[in-house]
Design a protein around this motif. Structure first.
Motif, PDB file in Angstrom:
ATOM      1  N   VAL A 223     -20.555  12.568  -4.942  1.00 47.17           N
ATOM      2  CA  VAL A 223     -19.162  12.924  -4.659  1.00 47.17           C
ATOM      3  C   VAL A 223     -18.383  13.053  -5.966  1.00 47.17           C
ATOM      4  O   VAL A 223     -17.803  14.107  -6.247  1.00 47.17           O
ATOM      5  CB  VAL A 223     -18.490  11.891  -3.720  1.00 47.17           C
ATOM      6  CG1 VAL A 223     -16.986  12.125  -3.633  1.00 47.17           C
ATOM      7  CG2 VAL A 223     -19.124  11.960  -2.325  1.00 47.17           C
TER       8      VAL A 223
ATOM      9  N   ASP B   3      -9.561  11.746   4.374  1.00 43.10           N
ATOM     10  CA  ASP B   3      -9.332  12.651   3.251  1.00 43.10           C
ATOM     11  C   ASP B   3      -9.218  11.732   2.041  1.00 43.10           C
ATOM     12  O   ASP B   3      -8.211  11.019   1.902  1.00 43.10           O
ATOM     13  CB  ASP B   3      -8.054  13.459   3.461  1.00 43.10           C
ATOM     14  CG  ASP B   3      -7.726  14.326   2.246  1.00 43.10           C
ATOM     15  OD1 ASP B   3      -8.393  14.170   1.188  1.00 43.10           O
ATOM     16  OD2 ASP B   3      -6.800  15.140   2.332  1.00 43.10           O
ATOM     17  N   PHE B   4     -10.236  11.752   1.181  1.00 44.43           N
ATOM     18  CA  PHE B   4     -10.253  10.725   0.119  1.00 44.43           C
ATOM     19  C   PHE B   4      -9.197  10.950  -0.964  1.00 44.43           C
ATOM     20  O   PHE B   4      -9.069  10.130  -1.867  1.00 44.43           O
ATOM     21  CB  PHE B   4     -11.643  10.492  -0.450  1.00 44.43           C
ATOM     22  CG  PHE B   4     -12.451  11.687  -0.901  1.00 44.43           C
ATOM     23  CD1 PHE B   4     -11.924  12.662  -1.712  1.00 44.43           C
ATOM     24  CD2 PHE B   4     -13.801  11.764  -0.545  1.00 44.43           C
ATOM     25  CE1 PHE B   4     -12.704  13.733  -2.146  1.00 44.43           C
ATOM     26  CE2 PHE B   4     -14.594  12.835  -0.974  1.00 44.43           C
ATOM     27  CZ  PHE B   4     -14.037  13.823  -1.772  1.00 44.43           C
TER      28      PHE B   4
ATOM     29  N   ASP C 208     -15.845  11.010   6.368  1.00 43.11           N
ATOM     30  CA  ASP C 208     -15.866  12.352   5.765  1.00 43.11           C
ATOM     31  C   ASP C 208     -14.792  13.176   6.456  1.00 43.11           C
ATOM     32  O   ASP C 208     -14.008  12.655   7.263  1.00 43.11           O
ATOM     33  CB  ASP C 208     -17.266  12.998   5.912  1.00 43.11           C
ATOM     34  CG  ASP C 208     -17.582  14.009   4.808  1.00 43.11           C
ATOM     35  OD1 ASP C 208     -16.788  14.966   4.639  1.00 43.11           O
ATOM     36  OD2 ASP C 208     -18.605  13.863   4.122  1.00 43.11           O
ATOM     37  N   GLN C 209     -14.747  14.443   6.156  1.00 36.80           N
ATOM     38  CA  GLN C 209     -13.771  15.339   6.776  1.00 36.80           C
ATOM     39  C   GLN C 209     -14.132  15.549   8.251  1.00 36.80           C
ATOM     40  O   GLN C 209     -15.323  15.516   8.612  1.00 36.80           O
ATOM     41  CB  GLN C 209     -13.793  16.692   6.077  1.00 36.80           C
ATOM     42  CG  GLN C 209     -13.590  16.609   4.574  1.00 36.80           C
ATOM     43  CD  GLN C 209     -13.666  17.983   3.961  1.00 36.80           C
ATOM     44  OE1 GLN C 209     -12.657  18.656   3.823  1.00 36.80           O
ATOM     45  NE2 GLN C 209     -14.869  18.407   3.608  1.00 36.80           N
TER      46      GLN C 209
ATOM     47  N   VAL D  25     -17.034  17.917   9.205  1.00 34.90           N
ATOM     48  CA  VAL D  25     -18.350  17.411   8.776  1.00 34.90           C
ATOM     49  C   VAL D  25     -18.823  16.318   9.748  1.00 34.90           C
ATOM     50  O   VAL D  25     -19.995  16.273  10.134  1.00 34.90           O
ATOM     51  CB  VAL D  25     -18.267  16.870   7.327  1.00 34.90           C
ATOM     52  CG1 VAL D  25     -19.600  16.292   6.882  1.00 34.90           C
ATOM     53  CG2 VAL D  25     -17.814  17.974   6.381  1.00 34.90           C
TER      54      VAL D  25
ATOM     55  N   SER E   9     -30.632  14.151   0.524  1.00 24.83           N
ATOM     56  CA  SER E   9     -30.456  12.707   0.728  1.00 24.83           C
ATOM     57  C   SER E   9     -31.552  12.121   1.605  1.00 24.83           C
ATOM     58  O   SER E   9     -31.807  10.912   1.563  1.00 24.83           O
ATOM     59  CB  SER E   9     -29.071  12.435   1.340  1.00 24.83           C
ATOM     60  OG  SER E   9     -28.097  12.671   0.355  1.00 24.83           O
TER      61      SER E   9
ATOM     62  N   TRP F  45     -14.434  23.216  -1.026  1.00 18.89           N
ATOM     63  CA  TRP F  45     -14.330  22.466   0.238  1.00 18.89           C
ATOM     64  C   TRP F  45     -13.413  23.183   1.205  1.00 18.89           C
ATOM     65  O   TRP F  45     -13.674  23.206   2.414  1.00 18.89           O
ATOM     66  CB  TRP F  45     -13.851  21.032  -0.064  1.00 18.89           C
ATOM     67  CG  TRP F  45     -14.704  20.460  -1.156  1.00 18.89           C
ATOM     68  CD1 TRP F  45     -14.335  20.238  -2.442  1.00 18.89           C
ATOM     69  CD2 TRP F  45     -16.099  20.143  -1.069  1.00 18.89           C
ATOM     70  NE1 TRP F  45     -15.404  19.793  -3.160  1.00 18.89           N
ATOM     71  CE2 TRP F  45     -16.498  19.719  -2.352  1.00 18.89           C
ATOM     72  CE3 TRP F  45     -17.032  20.179  -0.052  1.00 18.89           C
ATOM     73  CZ2 TRP F  45     -17.801  19.328  -2.632  1.00 18.89           C
ATOM     74  CZ3 TRP F  45     -18.333  19.793  -0.326  1.00 18.89           C
ATOM     75  CH2 TRP F  45     -18.699  19.374  -1.605  1.00 18.89           C
TER      76      TRP F  45
ATOM     77  N   TRP G 225     -16.167  16.683  -9.042  1.00 21.78           N
ATOM     78  CA  TRP G 225     -14.767  16.809  -9.472  1.00 21.78           C
ATOM     79  C   TRP G 225     -14.601  16.622 -10.973  1.00 21.78           C
ATOM     80  O   TRP G 225     -15.357  15.879 -11.603  1.00 21.78           O
ATOM     81  CB  TRP G 225     -13.917  15.760  -8.729  1.00 21.78           C
ATOM     82  CG  TRP G 225     -14.030  15.909  -7.241  1.00 21.78           C
ATOM     83  CD1 TRP G 225     -14.889  15.223  -6.418  1.00 21.78           C
ATOM     84  CD2 TRP G 225     -13.328  16.832  -6.395  1.00 21.78           C
ATOM     85  NE1 TRP G 225     -14.742  15.650  -5.117  1.00 21.78           N
ATOM     86  CE2 TRP G 225     -13.788  16.633  -5.070  1.00 21.78           C
ATOM     87  CE3 TRP G 225     -12.339  17.790  -6.625  1.00 21.78           C
ATOM     88  CZ2 TRP G 225     -13.310  17.367  -3.987  1.00 21.78           C
ATOM     89  CZ3 TRP G 225     -11.850  18.523  -5.548  1.00 21.78           C
ATOM     90  CH2 TRP G 225     -12.338  18.304  -4.250  1.00 21.78           C
TER      91      TRP G 225
ATOM     92  N   PHE H  65     -24.530  24.120   4.106  1.00 24.01           N
ATOM     93  CA  PHE H  65     -24.301  23.183   2.989  1.00 24.01           C
ATOM     94  C   PHE H  65     -24.651  21.759   3.415  1.00 24.01           C
ATOM     95  O   PHE H  65     -25.354  21.038   2.689  1.00 24.01           O
ATOM     96  CB  PHE H  65     -22.843  23.250   2.515  1.00 24.01           C
ATOM     97  CG  PHE H  65     -22.556  22.269   1.423  1.00 24.01           C
ATOM     98  CD1 PHE H  65     -22.900  22.543   0.106  1.00 24.01           C
ATOM     99  CD2 PHE H  65     -21.985  21.030   1.714  1.00 24.01           C
ATOM    100  CE1 PHE H  65     -22.678  21.604  -0.896  1.00 24.01           C
ATOM    101  CE2 PHE H  65     -21.760  20.096   0.711  1.00 24.01           C
ATOM    102  CZ  PHE H  65     -22.107  20.387  -0.596  1.00 24.01           C
TER     103      PHE H  65
END
Ligand SMILES: C[S@@+](CC[C@H](N)C(=O)[O-])C[C@H]1O[C@@H](n2cnc3c(N)ncnc32)[C@H](O)[C@@H]1O
Length: 208
Positions: free
Chosen positions: A116, A99-100, A71-72, A75, A25, A4, A120, A17
Motif C-alpha cells: 500500500v 478511505d485511508f 478497503d474501498q 473492492v 498475495s 484508484w 504513494w 487488478f
C-alpha cells in the motif's frame, strides 16, 4: 485522475487488478504469515487488504487471531464474492469499509498494510500513516509488508518495482532508512524488520 479513481470507474479492470493482487498475495501469503508472530497482536486489520487473500493466510497460520479486512466499498464487494474469509474463518473475521485518507477504523491492536505505502509518494504516504497513527493504540503496532530497496548497489525485485510504481501510480520503493524517516513523520518508530522467504520484508513500527 489517480489509478484508484480510474479503477473505481472501470469495474472490469478493477476486478482484473484485484485478481492480479490476489495472485501475488496468494503466492507469498503463506511465507509472510509464517515469518512473523502476527498472533501476538490478538487482532489485525488488513488496511487496503484487497479481496482478503493475505488476511486469510495470516488467520489460517495464527488460529487465535481476529481479523478485519478494510478497503474501498467496491473492492470489499468483490471480497465478499470471492469468499476467501468465509468458511472456518468467518467467525473470526469482519469487513469494514474505509478511505485511508479520511479515517482508518479503530478496534484492532495490529494494523497490516501490504503493497500500500509503495503506491504513494512521500506526501500521500505520510497522510495515510497519520491516519494509521490515529487508529493504532498505544500497545499496538503498524506492520508494513513491502519489497523495499537494498542500501547497497545490489540487484533486487524492488528496483524493478520502483520503476513500475513510478509509471503506474507515482509511488516508489524505499530503503529501510527511508521507511524509518517516513514512519517517523507519521508518528511511528521503526521497531524491527523481519525478512520473509520471498523478497518481501515485514516492517514493524510502534507509536512513537
Ligand atoms: C496494490 S493494492 C494491495 C492489495 C493487498 N494489500 C495486496 O497486497 O494484495 C492497494 C490497495 O489499496 C486500496 N486503496 C486504494 N486507495 C484506498 C483508499 N483511499 N482507502 C482504502 N483503500 C484504498 C486498493 O483498493 C487496493 O486494494
Amino acid at each position: 485522475m489517480s489509478e484508484w479513481e480510474y479503477l473505481r470507474q472501470h469495474p472490469e479492470l478493477a476486478r482484473t487488478f484485484d485478481d492480479a493482487m490476489t495472485s501475488n498475495s496468494d503466492l507469498t501469503g503463506a511465507t509472510i504469515a509464517a515469518a512473523y508472530d502476527f498472533g501476538a497482536w490478538e487482532s489485525i486489520m488488513d488496511v487496503g487488504g484487497g479481496n482478503g487473500i493475505l488476511l486469510s493466510h495470516v488467520l489460517k497460520a495464527h488460529k487465535k487471531l481476529r481479523g478485519v479486512l478494510a478497503d474501498q466499498p467496491h473492492v470489499l464487494e468483490r471480497a465478499r464474492q470471492r469468499g476467501f474469509l468465509g468458511g472456518e474463518l468467518a467467525a473470526r473475521t469482519s469487513i469494514q469499509e474505509c478511505d485511508f485518507f479520511r479515517e482508518i477504523p479503530s478496534g484492532c491492536r495490529g494494523y497490516l498494510m501490504k503493497s500500500v505505502i509503495h503506491d504513494w509518494d512521500d506526501e500521500k504516504a505520510r497522510e495515510i500513516l497519520v491516519q494509521c497513527r490515529r487508529a493504532v493504540p498505544a500497545n499496538g503496532a503498524l506492520l508494513l509488508v513491502e519489497w523495499g530497496l537494498s542500501e547497497a548497489n545490489l540487484p533486487s525485485t524492488g528496483k524493478l518495482m520502483d520503476l513500475v510504481m513510478l509509471v503506474l501510480t507515482g509511488g516508489k520503493e524505499r530503503t529501510i532508512e527511508e521507511y524509518r524517516a517516513l514512519l517517523a513523520s507519521g508518528g511511528f518508530q521503526l521497531q524491527k524488520v523481519t525478512p520473509t522467504a520471498s523478497e518481501y520484508a515485514i516492517i514493524e513500527a510502534i507509536p512513537a
